[in-house]
Motif scaffolding. Structure first.
Motif, PDB file in Angstrom:
ATOM      1  N   HIS A  89       0.853  -1.190   0.000  1.00  0.00           N
ATOM      2  CA  HIS A  89       0.000   0.000   0.000  1.00  0.00           C
ATOM      3  C   HIS A  89       0.884   1.233   0.000  1.00  0.00           C
ATOM      4  CE1 HIS A  89      -3.835  -2.069   1.010  1.00  0.00           C
ATOM      5  NE2 HIS A  89      -2.978  -2.987   1.397  1.00  0.00           N
ATOM      6  N   VAL A  90       0.630   2.144  -0.907  1.00  0.00           N
ATOM      7  CA  VAL A  90       1.359   3.403  -0.896  1.00  0.00           C
ATOM      8  C   VAL A  90       0.613   4.365   0.027  1.00  0.00           C
ATOM      9  CG1 VAL A  90       2.153   5.344  -2.278  1.00  0.00           C
ATOM     10  CG2 VAL A  90       2.272   3.024  -3.203  1.00  0.00           C
ATOM     11  N   LEU A  91       1.309   4.879   1.018  1.00  0.00           N
ATOM     12  CA  LEU A  91       0.680   5.739   2.022  1.00  0.00           C
ATOM     13  C   LEU A  91       1.230   7.150   1.889  1.00  0.00           C
ATOM     14  CD1 LEU A  91       1.123   3.202   4.967  1.00  0.00           C
ATOM     15  CD2 LEU A  91      -0.959   3.582   3.647  1.00  0.00           C
ATOM     16  N   SER A  92       0.370   8.063   1.491  1.00  0.00           N
ATOM     17  CA  SER A  92       0.771   9.458   1.332  1.00  0.00           C
ATOM     18  C   SER A  92       0.256  10.251   2.527  1.00  0.00           C
ATOM     19  CB  SER A  92       0.168  10.030   0.050  1.00  0.00           C
ATOM     20  OG  SER A  92       0.536   9.242  -1.042  1.00  0.00           O
ATOM     21  N   PRO A  93       0.849  11.415   2.810  1.00  0.00           N
ATOM     22  CA  PRO A  93       0.310  12.267   3.866  1.00  0.00           C
ATOM     23  C   PRO A  93      -1.138  12.615   3.524  1.00  0.00           C
ATOM     24  CG  PRO A  93       2.412  13.089   3.107  1.00  0.00           C
ATOM     25  CD  PRO A  93       2.010  12.003   2.157  1.00  0.00           C
ATOM     26  N   PHE A  94      -1.975  12.758   4.544  1.00  0.00           N
ATOM     27  CA  PHE A  94      -3.390  13.009   4.262  1.00  0.00           C
ATOM     28  C   PHE A  94      -3.941  14.025   5.249  1.00  0.00           C
ATOM     29  CE2 PHE A  94      -2.768   9.279   6.861  1.00  0.00           C
ATOM     30  CZ  PHE A  94      -3.554   9.537   7.965  1.00  0.00           C
ATOM     31  N   GLU A  95      -5.102  14.528   4.930  1.00  0.00           N
ATOM     32  CA  GLU A  95      -5.731  15.534   5.781  1.00  0.00           C
ATOM     33  C   GLU A  95      -6.665  14.864   6.787  1.00  0.00           C
ATOM     34  OE1 GLU A  95      -7.596  19.947   4.985  1.00  0.00           O
ATOM     35  OE2 GLU A  95      -7.845  18.382   3.494  1.00  0.00           O
ATOM     36  N   THR A  96      -6.730  15.398   7.996  1.00  0.00           N
ATOM     37  CA  THR A  96      -7.694  14.909   8.992  1.00  0.00           C
ATOM     38  C   THR A  96      -8.526  16.095   9.467  1.00  0.00           C
ATOM     39  OG1 THR A  96      -6.255  15.341  10.860  1.00  0.00           O
ATOM     40  CG2 THR A  96      -6.011  13.199   9.809  1.00  0.00           C
ATOM     41  N   LYS A  97      -9.435  15.803  10.413  1.00  0.00           N
ATOM     42  CA  LYS A  97     -10.268  16.885  10.934  1.00  0.00           C
ATOM     43  C   LYS A  97      -9.418  17.972  11.588  1.00  0.00           C
ATOM     44  CE  LYS A  97     -13.510  14.649  13.203  1.00  0.00           C
ATOM     45  NZ  LYS A  97     -14.662  14.351  14.059  1.00  0.00           N
ATOM     46  N   GLU A  98      -8.271  17.528  12.165  1.00  0.00           N
ATOM     47  CA  GLU A  98      -7.404  18.485  12.858  1.00  0.00           C
ATOM     48  C   GLU A  98      -6.545  19.280  11.879  1.00  0.00           C
ATOM     49  OE1 GLU A  98      -7.601  15.168  14.117  1.00  0.00           O
ATOM     50  OE2 GLU A  98      -9.159  15.964  15.415  1.00  0.00           O
ATOM     51  N   GLY A  99      -6.548  18.903  10.639  1.00  0.00           N
ATOM     52  CA  GLY A  99      -5.713  19.608   9.659  1.00  0.00           C
ATOM     53  C   GLY A  99      -4.851  18.627   8.906  1.00  0.00           C
ATOM     54  N   ALA A 100      -3.954  19.140   8.075  1.00  0.00           N
ATOM     55  CA  ALA A 100      -3.092  18.285   7.267  1.00  0.00           C
ATOM     56  C   ALA A 100      -1.644  18.530   7.656  1.00  0.00           C
ATOM     57  CB  ALA A 100      -3.282  18.581   5.785  1.00  0.00           C
ATOM     58  N   ASP A 101      -0.897  17.453   7.695  1.00  0.00           N
ATOM     59  CA  ASP A 101       0.513  17.554   8.051  1.00  0.00           C
ATOM     60  C   ASP A 101       1.356  16.754   7.093  1.00  0.00           C
ATOM     61  OD1 ASP A 101       1.281  19.175  10.124  1.00  0.00           O
ATOM     62  OD2 ASP A 101       0.537  17.777  11.656  1.00  0.00           O
ATOM     63  N   TRP A 102       2.483  17.316   6.704  1.00  0.00           N
ATOM     64  CA  TRP A 102       3.466  16.485   6.022  1.00  0.00           C
ATOM     65  C   TRP A 102       4.094  15.592   7.072  1.00  0.00           C
ATOM     66  CZ3 TRP A 102       3.367  16.274   0.986  1.00  0.00           C
ATOM     67  CH2 TRP A 102       2.834  17.360   0.287  1.00  0.00           C
ATOM     68  N   PHE A 103       4.709  14.482   6.612  1.00  0.00           N
ATOM     69  CA  PHE A 103       5.453  13.656   7.566  1.00  0.00           C
ATOM     70  C   PHE A 103       6.638  14.489   8.038  1.00  0.00           C
ATOM     71  CE2 PHE A 103       4.085   9.852   4.751  1.00  0.00           C
ATOM     72  CZ  PHE A 103       2.835   9.830   5.345  1.00  0.00           C
ATOM     73  N   GLN A 104       6.781  14.598   9.392  1.00  0.00           N
ATOM     74  CA  GLN A 104       7.821  15.508   9.885  1.00  0.00           C
ATOM     75  C   GLN A 104       9.133  14.815  10.204  1.00  0.00           C
ATOM     76  OE1 GLN A 104       5.544  17.148  13.004  1.00  0.00           O
ATOM     77  NE2 GLN A 104       4.271  18.285  11.561  1.00  0.00           N
ATOM     78  N   GLY A 105       9.104  13.561  10.454  1.00  0.00           N
ATOM     79  CA  GLY A 105      10.314  12.803  10.748  1.00  0.00           C
ATOM     80  C   GLY A 105       9.945  11.350  10.571  1.00  0.00           C
ATOM     81  N   THR A 106      10.921  10.455  10.674  1.00  0.00           N
ATOM     82  CA  THR A 106      10.634   9.037  10.428  1.00  0.00           C
ATOM     83  C   THR A 106       9.589   8.507  11.418  1.00  0.00           C
ATOM     84  OG1 THR A 106      12.591   8.525  11.740  1.00  0.00           O
ATOM     85  CG2 THR A 106      12.849   8.502   9.352  1.00  0.00           C
TER      86      THR A 106
END
Lengths: 375, 400
Positions: free
Chosen positions: B87-104
């Motif tokens: 499965h390819v998992l990309s950053p996604f938006e949630t109710k709290e907002g959207a975040d890029w992956f910040q660290g491993t």
């Protein structure tokens, strides 16, 4: 690539097995290896897929283990589908008919339920004895435009001393209407031959198959095309591209080596119409420190330490140090040890040699070494 | 439906690979071609499938287009499974907002729901920038045997290189007592490979704590491992003794390709019991021309070679015309080298054209000042015009 949803492809994988008895001892004609990484069925099958045909039946007879293994679900040809896709039709797959068959029409009678069940309007029939890149969409287009009953794909052929037997010569008039069909005639010079590929409407084929069964006339060419040429509108489709015909071990050998000519390769392996095959997941070819390779076609997974000239090497072939391979066709998994000399040799799958073996055939009479032989 | 998977793998493939410059402008590092017919990520994915792990989450972030298309449904690696698979998992938006992956660690934290769906006992964390063949099932076995909470795969490196790595100090039972990131004076030579096996329940706790602590780095090496050590969790080092090569820089990418041509390098691409799988593109076998000269090289299907090739790795669909010379170089898929061109000690990206008489790179023996020498690099889709010169150390990403 257009979509020919109303066309069913039917491939006869076993019809010419007896032409190359050595090669078909353990496999069908369709699963005979060709051109470094292909099997003969890859050509008609890829042609159909590249012509937008998404439903194909493969009719077999015996010895079809390797064919089943090769085709699998049809995924490599994009034919693993819910609608249509690839269907393997061994003999005895239906309760009607006699099982093992004598000719195309009898074979079709055995699997008629499958054809009947298809929603297709047209059928394309092809054998596995011709290697070519044919666009069937063009053939179907001409078939419809000329209101033909059967359209036969024809190619220009020149008789020579090397010509094998069994060609079917097609004579057309200026409108491409077929006027006569000659079965294995003794001719010289250039003529048009049947490339064992046909287009017709399904309902027309249904009639032929039923007729053939009731009259005991199993052959499409002899009992229909030849016998009823004046009764129906049979048309020829002139195929001008490159093709080769496999009718003997010698012509098999020559057809392979013909791929060393760039014009033949470029005509057969079109980027717009690729030939698909099962992948082997081999590494790249590794050339050793002392390797010398000239004018050769080499498939992935080979490891070459010696000299190779004017040859076709299938996947995973090994050529050891000091060995010289000239004018050879070495099938998958052949392992030539060190200091061997092979000239004009065909090795079948997984042939192995010990050091220092010398094998010499001639270009007109190549030596054939059977599957798994240890020399 | 069997709801539980004992082991799943999470592959961190979001790295930009900025030190690969011209080769990663439009593709993520794991999608960079390697070894004639592979991309870097093929090694980790093939390791998974060969180790019996059939559920893999691939975390992408930077330029995922090529990588997504390449992985597709995972079929080339046998990872198109009914349940599990890749499965390819990309950053996604949630109710709290959207975040890029910040660290491993944050990347795994953000995908906890994916992991929980399989209710795994163990989670293996992998990077997408190493070339190696490793049986992860042995890592899991080792982890289980030691009743470990976290197992770090390590490799013994020469002392003089140790300060480039995260170094583990272990006791006699392989239990990790100290972890130091890039130590000036290393006390051990066991370097972390960035490959971890965690007991999921433990890791989950630390991921949540780390996220709430908001340290800024949210990284396995910087945060999770030190925190677990501090709390005296059972961390063990699993020593791997095979070939392992980081391909994070242009020099190391070049070297790792050249390694394949060395008989002493233990990375066997021809081992039928541990195949390295890749997505294929249906090309005919390679054609070697009448006047070609090829020695000690690797060449892939679809190529047509009429020139001279020595100590090089040639990818699929490459054309080398008669009179062209390619030495100690890597030519990526679809590149054409015209007659009279000389390519030496170079990496040339995908679909480039090297014009006739052009010169790319130079042998270190033919340069006066050794400090001026380095690998010459041409990025993807670049045309080098006839007789142009690309000097050593140059990194070209525009037509010249």
């Amino acid at each position: 690539m257009g979509v020919n949803n109303n066309v069913l492809g039917l491939i006869f994988a076993s019809l010419h097995d007896s032409a190359v008895v050595e090669l078909t001892k353990k496999r069908t004609m369709g699963s005979v290896m060709f051109g470094g990484r292909y099997r003969l069925i890859d050509f008609p099958l890829s042609n159909m897929v590249n012509s937008g045909i998404t439903e194909v039946g493969v009719i077999t007879k015996s010895n079809y283990g390797s064919l089943l293994d090769h085709l699998g679900t049809g995924r490599e040809w994009d034919l693993a589908r819910k609608k249509g896709g690839l269907n393997l039709l061994p003999p005895f797959s239906q309760s009607i008919g006699e099982g093992v068959y004598r000719g195309r029409l009898e074979a079709l009678n055995n699997v008629w339920n499958f054809v009947e069940y298809s929603n297709c309007e047209y059928v394309v029939l092809a054998d596995c004895d011709f290697v070519a890149n044919v666009n069937f969409a063009e053939v179907i287009k001409q078939h419809i435009e000329t209101n033909a009953d059967i359209t036969v794909v024809c190619g220009k052929y020149t008789y020579s001393e090397d010509s094998g037997s069994g060609v079917d010569v097609i004579e057309m008039d200026d409108t491409r209407r077929i006027r006569s069909v000659l079965i294995d005639p003794q001719l010289s010079g250039e003529c048009n031959i049947c490339l064992d590929m046909y287009v017709m409407r399904k309902d027309f084929l249904a009639k032929l198959v039923k007729d053939a069964a009731s009259r005991n006339q199993p052959s499409l060419i002899r009992d229909c095309l030849q016998a009823r040429v004046n009764e129906f509108n049979f048309m020829g489709y002139q195929f001008d591209g490159y093709f080769s015909r496999i009718d003997s071990v010698k012509s098999y050998y020559q057809a392979n080596l013909a791929l060393l000519k760039p014009e033949n390769r470029n005509a057969l392996f079109l980027p717009s119409a690729p030939i698909y095959t099962k992948t082997g997941d081999n590494g790249p070819v590794k050339y050793g420190l002392e390797s010398k390779v000239k004018n050769s076609l080499i498939a992935d997974g080979c490891v070459i330490e010696g000299t190779v000239e004017n040859s076709i090497l299938f996947r995973g072939v090994k050529v050891g140090r000091g060995s010289v391979v000239r004018n050879c066709v070495l099938m998958q998994g052949t392992a030539i040890a060190n200091n061997c000399q092979l000239t004009s040799v065909i090795t079948d799958k997984n042939v192995t040699t010990e050091d220092g073996r010398v094998l010499t055939g001639s270009e007109s009479y190549p030596v054939y070494i059977g599957k798994n032989a240890k020399l | 439906m069997n709801a539980k998977k004992k082991v799943i793998a999470m592959l961190l493939a979001g790295g930009q690979g900025s030190r690969l410059y011209a080769l990663t402008q439009n593709v993520a590092k794991p999608a960079v071609p390697y070894g004639g017919k592979y991309r870097i990520i093929d090694f980790a994915l093939s390791n998974c499938t060969n180790s019996g792990i059939d559920t893999v989450g691939v975390l992408t972030q930077y330029q995922p287009l090529v990588l997504n298309e390449y992985i597709g449904n995972g079929q080339p690696w046998d990872l198109d499974r009914m349940y599990g698979g890749v499965h390819v998992l990309s950053p996604f938006e949630t109710k709290e907002g959207a975040d890029w992956f910040q660290g491993t660690a944050n990347a795994i934290y953000q995908n906890m729901r994916f992991i929980e769906r399989y209710d795994p006992e163990y989670v293996i964390i992998l990077g997408g920038d190493h070339i190696y063949k490793m049986d992860y099932s042995k890592l899991v076995e080792f982890h289980e045997k030691n009743h470990s909470d976290g197992t770090i795969a390590v490799i013994d490196v020469p002392m003089e290189e140790a300060s480039r790595f995260g170094i583990m100090t272990c006791d006699a039972e392989n239990r990790v007592v100290r972890f130091t990131e890039k130590p000036k004076e290393p006390e051990s030579t066991l370097a972390s490979m960035g490959i971890y096996c965690f007991t999921w329940s433990k890791l989950k706790k630390y991921l949540i704590e780390n996220e709430n602590a908001n340290t800024g780095s949210k990284d396995f090496g910087k945060d999770i491992i030190p925190a677990m050590l501090q709390n005296k969790e059972r961390l063990f080092a699993y020593t791997f003794d095979g070939y392992w090569k980081d391909v994070g820089t242009l020099d190391s990418l070049w070297e790792a390709n050249m390694d394949l041509l060395s008989p002493s390098v233990p990375l066997d691409l021809y081992d039928r019991s541990w195949k390295v799988y890749a997505r294929h593109n249906n090309m005919p076998p390679q054609y070697i021309g009448e006047n070609a000269k090829i020695e000690n090289s690797m060449i892939t299907e679809g190529s047509s070679i009429s020139g001279e090739v020595d100590f090089s790795v040639i990818f699929s669909g490459v054309t080398i015309e008669e009179g062209a010379v390619v030495n100690y170089s890597i030519l990526m898929p679809g590149t054409v080298v015209k007659s009279g061109a000389v390519v030496e000690y170079a990496i040339v990206g995908e679909n480039c054209v090297v014009g006739s008489g052009a010169k790319i790179g130079i042998s270190p023996e033919n340069i006066e000042n050794r400090d001026d020498w380095g690998i010459a690099v041409v990025g993807h889709n670049v045309t080098i015009s006839a007789n142009a010169v690309v000097r050593p150390k140059d990194i070209i990403s525009e037509n010249v």
